[in-house]
Design a protein around this motif. Structure first.
Motif, short mmCIF file in Angstrom:
data_model
loop_
_atom_site.label_atom_id
_atom_site.label_comp_id
_atom_site.label_asym_id
_atom_site.label_seq_id
_atom_site.Cartn_x
_atom_site.Cartn_y
_atom_site.Cartn_z
N ASP A 65 0.70 -1.17 -0.03
CA ASP A 65 0.12 0.04 0.19
C ASP A 65 0.85 1.49 0.09
OD1 ASP A 65 -2.21 -1.51 0.23
OD2 ASP A 65 -2.07 -1.50 2.55
N GLY A 66 0.35 2.44 -0.20
CA GLY A 66 0.89 3.55 -0.31
C GLY A 66 1.76 4.09 -1.45
N GLY A 67 2.13 5.17 -1.73
CA GLY A 67 3.18 5.85 -2.63
C GLY A 67 2.14 5.70 -3.85
N ALA A 73 4.51 -0.55 -8.07
CA ALA A 73 4.69 -1.56 -9.42
C ALA A 73 6.22 -2.06 -9.32
CB ALA A 73 4.49 -1.09 -10.68
N LYS A 74 7.13 -1.15 -8.85
CA LYS A 74 8.43 -1.04 -8.90
C LYS A 74 8.81 -2.05 -7.75
CE LYS A 74 12.93 1.29 -8.82
NZ LYS A 74 13.54 2.71 -8.44
N LEU A 75 8.43 -1.74 -6.60
CA LEU A 75 8.80 -2.47 -5.30
C LEU A 75 8.04 -3.88 -5.63
CD1 LEU A 75 7.48 0.19 -2.74
CD2 LEU A 75 9.80 -0.52 -3.02
N SER A 219 14.37 0.54 0.64
CA SER A 219 15.37 1.52 1.01
C SER A 219 15.99 1.69 -0.36
CB SER A 219 16.30 0.63 1.66
OG SER A 219 17.41 1.38 1.78
N GLU A 220 16.05 1.06 -1.57
CA GLU A 220 16.78 1.26 -2.85
C GLU A 220 15.79 1.96 -3.50
OE1 GLU A 220 18.88 -3.27 -3.16
OE2 GLU A 220 16.86 -2.82 -4.21
N ALA A 221 14.62 2.01 -3.33
CA ALA A 221 13.80 3.26 -4.13
C ALA A 221 14.13 4.59 -3.60
CB ALA A 221 12.23 2.57 -3.89
N GLY A 222 14.30 4.60 -2.37
CA GLY A 222 14.49 6.13 -1.73
C GLY A 222 13.31 6.75 -1.24
N ALA A 225 9.56 6.06 -1.85
CA ALA A 225 8.77 4.84 -1.32
C ALA A 225 8.47 5.06 0.26
CB ALA A 225 9.64 3.47 -1.68
N ALA A 226 8.80 6.14 0.77
CA ALA A 226 8.78 6.42 1.99
C ALA A 226 7.39 5.97 2.70
CB ALA A 226 9.29 7.68 2.59
N ASN A 227 6.44 5.97 2.06
CA ASN A 227 4.93 6.08 2.55
C ASN A 227 4.44 4.58 2.43
OD1 ASN A 227 4.96 8.72 3.62
ND2 ASN A 227 4.31 9.46 1.48
#
Length: 784
Positions: A65-67, A73-75, A219-222, A225-227
């Motif tokens: 969820d979030g973002g 999709a990337k995650l 973490s890699e997404a930066g 992706a914090a939320n």
């Protein structure tokens, strides 16, 4: 005397040491499927196998969820990529083309042996022309990229059709190349673990791996992706969460109970040494109890460990009786042994007989509980009788509680006048239970579930989003051999396919889909013409189509290879992911094999069982069985409960016979048992009146009331035989202290928030209090 003392202590220590060594090598398991019956029925065997190996038990549904949609999709893709090499998972799928490459390779390499579209017509000129034309038409449809890449090797479209047939039914929505929830606010991943859902340690490891993969991808997404957040559910996830909830609650409640008991005993003994000595029988009982189960069953269930230790909690009473009743000095030991030990010994025997009924249970878990309790209580009693007196220092003095006992005795005398009230309460409780006889017991397994409502809603929502079957229905077919079983499964698949087309079910799984019978594979191979014949037919088939024959050189070559392949067998799949899938749907039993075909519910979520059975009958599938897993599990639990009730009643009858044999007085036996029966029925009736339906944990609690309360009743009976005609003050004080310790031990469980723990706590705590009060009121009392 000194030699005896050394011998007793040395023997005791040697037994504890041997027990400790045995326990250090004992296998402990949290696998709930091992808790199933020794001699299951066919339906129970299916349920057992589904818990052990079933596909449904291995699924972990993952949601991010979030973002925004792109980062989700990337995650999703990153998580799948990171976990694909993890041996904990058989497969990972998020709807992208990268999912499940091993299964794709298997299907592609054996497509003409596996595909149901392969028949002699397919390889005729007309059949090839139509198949290739259809494949060309599919190039412009969603998923056409796959068709295009496979066209030179598989112009018949056999591979694509197989993959699509596996994904038939209610499927998740695809957005940005990955599966999405219906709301579009989440992305979804479906993982299948190598371990079954009941192997909770392995499930815990898989859950940890998923959490780690998400954390790394995030973490890699930066910062974008914090939320984002991760949610998981599934049989294994819920099992692990339930276990953790029970263990956490049990540990927390045990800490409270032990603290309260230690404070109580310190207040009573006012001696740390006596406190430590007083706990030795319990700890000795735990070690020997676990060792006995390890020797008898070779494996100890975690649940046995938890509840077994609770069952022998009454062992702490023995040391209380010893220290309080034996008087102020070590010299009082002999008198205690002569005067009180026979009563304690009889109480231990009644408890052992009561718990012995569990040994005959068809449920290994209950049998383990019985053995644990018997060995533990017997050991605690023997340690109290033989070891504790030898450990007391020569100048030992315990606190004299005679004055407290005198006060209690005066209060107790008022209870003698309430005997008729207890009888009336017994009658009233019986009337309540009779009037509510259809609502006393809860035969639904969900009554024991500690799963919170929010977790249940998440499971339901994600299952609907992913189109995952609830696992409610399975079709089971049998035959003497693997090949014959697969052949029956193929015939059953034909019947089920008709139900799919009529929307009775959304789809089904079958081991024959991944491993057809040898007979069917050979029939499909026979449909493939030799290379030169196929080349001639292909050239004619391509007339009028916008493709050249040279494009299909790989097809000609690979068709010849598959035409001459040795048919696949179960042995060929050993150690592969496909093998795990097939083995999860094939069960070997004493007389042959079962094939399990899970059904997928339609969008309504409801499977019309009557139409399924009618279709199976029309196709003359002999012995096909439609299993309602939910109904089977509830029926299984009901059989456990009924069996437990019968065994408990048999235990009560055995206790009565024992007391008759020892005491040789029906009147004394009546005065001993009646208060216990009144306590049991009053607690049961009280719970029923509060709207609570009893479960198997309540039944164990009721047995504990009898086991603990029998000591009270026997001591009051012993008091009636004394010169003064009533219980001695110190003896009464010991009973009250032991009773308070038992309430402190079980009472906190009633507030644990976990149904299985609440059931025992809410039953035992009030029950033992009533057993003490009722036993006092039924004392003969000849002198005031």
């Amino acid at each position: 005397m000194r030699k005896n003392r050394v011998f007793i202590i040395a023997t005791w220590l040697a037994i504890l040491l041997a027990g400790g060594l045995l326990i250090s090598t004992t296998k402990f398991t949290a696998n709930l499927s091992e808790f199933l019956p020794r001699s299951p029925t066919t339906q129970q065997a299916v349920l057992n196998e589904q818990l052990r190996q079933g596909i449904l038990s291995r699924q972990i549904m993952i949601r991010i969820d979030g973002g925004d949609a792109a980062i989700r999709a990337k995650l999703s893709n990153e998580m799948v990529r990171k976990l694909q090499g993890n041996t904990a998972f058989l497969s990972l799928n998020n709807g992208s083309s990268n999912g499940d490459t091993k299964i794709f390779h298997y299907i592609f390499s054996h497509r003409y042996l596996l595909s149901p579209t392969v028949n002699p017509t397919l390889f005729t000129v007309a059949g090839l022309h139509n198949a290739i034309a259809d494949s060309i038409d599919m190039l412009a449809t969603p998923g056409g990229e796959m068709v295009q890449s496979l066209l030179p090797s598989d112009p018949t479209g056999a591979t694509v059709q197989m993959i699509r047939s596996m994904g038939s039914g209610v499927r998740p929505v695809t957005r940005d190349g990955v599966w999405s929830s219906r709301s579009g606010k989440s992305v979804l991943i479906l993982a299948q673990t190598r371990a079954s859902g009941s192997a909770m340690n392995a499930q815990q490891a898989a859950i940890n791996d998923i959490q780690t993969a998400f954390a790394v991808a995030k973490s890699e997404a930066g910062s974008v992706a914090a939320n984002t957040t991760l949610m998981m559910t599934g049989v294994g996830v819920i099992s692990v969460a339930s276990r953790d909830a029970i263990v956490h609650a049990a540990e927390w409640m045990s800490t409270i109970s032990i603290t309260l008991i230690i404070i109580l005993l310190l207040l009573v003994y006012r001696s740390g040494i006596v406190l430590i000595l007083g706990l030795l029988p319990v700890f000795s009982g735990i070690i020997v109890g676990i060792s006995a189960v390890a020797l008898g069953f070779s494996v100890v269930y975690d649940i046995t460990l938890g509840f077994g230790t609770a069952l022998i909690g009454e062992a702490v009473d023995y040391s209380i009786y010893f220290f309080v009743q034996s008087g102020q000095s070590a010299t009082g030991n002999d008198e205690w042994i002569r005067k009180y030990w026979p009563t304690i010994r009889l109480g231990v025997l009644t408890s052992i007989i009561g718990f012995a009924s569990l040994l005959f249970s068809n449920l290994p878990g209950l049998a383990q509980l019985g053995l644990y309790a018997i060995a533990g209580l017997l050991t605690a009693a023997i340690v109290t009788r033989l070891v504790l007196p030898t450990l007391l220092p020569g100048n030992f003095k315990s606190r004299d509680l005679s004055s407290i006992g005198e006060h209690l005795l005066r209060l107790t005398r008022t209870l003698f006048t309430l005997r008729s009230g207890v009888v009336l309460l017994l009658i009233a409780a019986s009337a309540v239970l009779v009037s509510h006889r259809d609502k006393i017991w809860n035969y639904n397994l969900s009554a024991l579930s500690p799963v919170p409502a929010a977790a249940q809603r998440l499971y339901t929502q994600m299952r609907a989003d992913l189109g995952v079957s609830e696992g409610g229905y399975l079709v089971v077919v049998s035959a003497p051999t693997v090949n014959a079983t697969l052949a029956v499964a193929e015939k059953t698949g034909n019947a089920l396919q008709g139900l799919v087309e009529n929307h009775v079910i959304a789809g089904y799984e079958s081991p024959a889909r991944y491993l057809p019978s040898v007979t069917l594979q050979q029939e499909r191979q026979a449909a493939i013409p030799p290379k030169d014949v196929l080349e001639r037919r292909l050239r004619k088939a391509l007339l009028g189509l916008p493709v050249k024959a040279s494009l299909f050189t790989p097809f000609i070559k690979e068709s010849e290879v598959q035409r001459t392949l040795t048919p696949l067998t179960l042995a060929d799949l050993r150690g592969t992911s496909i093998g795990m899938v097939v083995n999860s749907m094939l069960i070997r039993h004493g007389h042959g094999w079962d094939a399990i075909l899970p059904l997928k519910a339609p969008a309504s979520g409801i499977v019309d069982a009557q139409r399924v059975r009618a279709s199976l009958a029309r196709h003359h599938i002999t012995g096909a069985m439609l299993v309602d897993l939910s109904g089977a599990s509830n029926q299984l639990y009901k059989s456990y409960l009924i069996n437990g009730i019968k065994l408990s009643l048999a235990g009560v009858v055995s206790i009565a016979l024992l007391l008759l044999l020892v005491l040789r007085s029906p009147m004394r036996v009546t005065r001993i048992l009646l208060p216990l029966i009144a306590a049991v029925l009053t607690v049961a009736a009280g719970l029923v009146l509060l709207g609570y339906e009893l479960n198997i944990m309540n039944l164990i609690g009721l047995m504990l009331i009898v086991a603990v309360g029998s000591n009270y009743a026997l001591f009051f009976d012993q008091g009636d035989r004394q010169v003064h005609g009533e219980i001695a003050p110190r003896t009464l004080a010991s009973l009250v202290i032991a009773n308070i310790a038992t309430v402190m031990g079980f009472g906190p469980l009633a507030f644990s928030g976990v149904p299985v723990l609440q059931a025992i706590g809410a039953t035992v705590a009030p029950g033992v209090v009533l057993a003490l009060l009722f036993s006092a009121s039924f004392s003969q009392h000849t002198t005031v």
